[in-house]
Design an enzyme around this catalytic site. Structure first.
Site, PDB file in Angstrom:
ATOM      1  N   CYS A  29      20.857  13.550  13.194  1.00 44.68           N
ATOM      2  CA  CYS A  29      21.387  14.531  12.240  1.00 44.68           C
ATOM      3  C   CYS A  29      22.131  13.848  11.097  1.00 44.68           C
ATOM      4  O   CYS A  29      23.202  13.274  11.307  1.00 44.68           O
ATOM      5  CB  CYS A  29      22.298  15.493  12.998  1.00 44.68           C
ATOM      6  SG  CYS A  29      23.278  16.579  11.967  1.00 44.68           S
ATOM      7  N   CYS A  32      25.642  15.180  10.415  1.00 41.97           N
ATOM      8  CA  CYS A  32      26.528  14.732  11.501  1.00 41.97           C
ATOM      9  C   CYS A  32      27.048  13.325  11.217  1.00 41.97           C
ATOM     10  O   CYS A  32      28.225  13.026  11.459  1.00 41.97           O
ATOM     11  CB  CYS A  32      25.795  14.731  12.841  1.00 41.97           C
ATOM     12  SG  CYS A  32      25.202  16.358  13.362  1.00 41.97           S
TER      13      CYS A  32
END
Length: 104
Positions: A29, A32
């Protein structure tokens, strides 16, 4: 330093800390990865006052399902074992710290 939150240790950690902030994330991600340094800064800034952890949703599928994590990153703050705040996506550091300051 952030705690590693897993399906196996979540209950012990959430019930053993007054305030716990958990970053639900995954290695693939991009957002993230952008949020990770902010979470690390918060963990250092609130050391001794707030427990800060990271939960890899691919390794802790049960936890991700339990909390209905549909998009990542999702940050959830718990107080005395109960969810009190949630943010999905990235936000500026002051959004997270503002919530923590309100709970302290």
């Amino acid at each position: 330093m952030e705690l590693e939150i897993t399906d196996q240790n979540f209950e012990e950690i959430v019930n053993g800390n007054g305030i716990l902030m958990v970053d639900f994330w995954a290695t693939w991600c991009g957002p993230c990865k952008n949020l990770a340094p902010v979470i690390e800064e918060i963990a250092n800034q609130y050391s001794g006052k707030v427990a800060v952890g990271k939960c890899d949703i691919e390794e802790s599928v049960d936890l991700a399902e339990k909390f209905g994590i549909m998009s990542i990153p999702t940050v959830i703050v718990f107080k005395n074992g109960q969810e009190v705040w949630r943010n999905t996506g990235t936000a500026p550091k002051n959004v997270y710290t503002g919530q923590l300051d309100n709970l302290l």
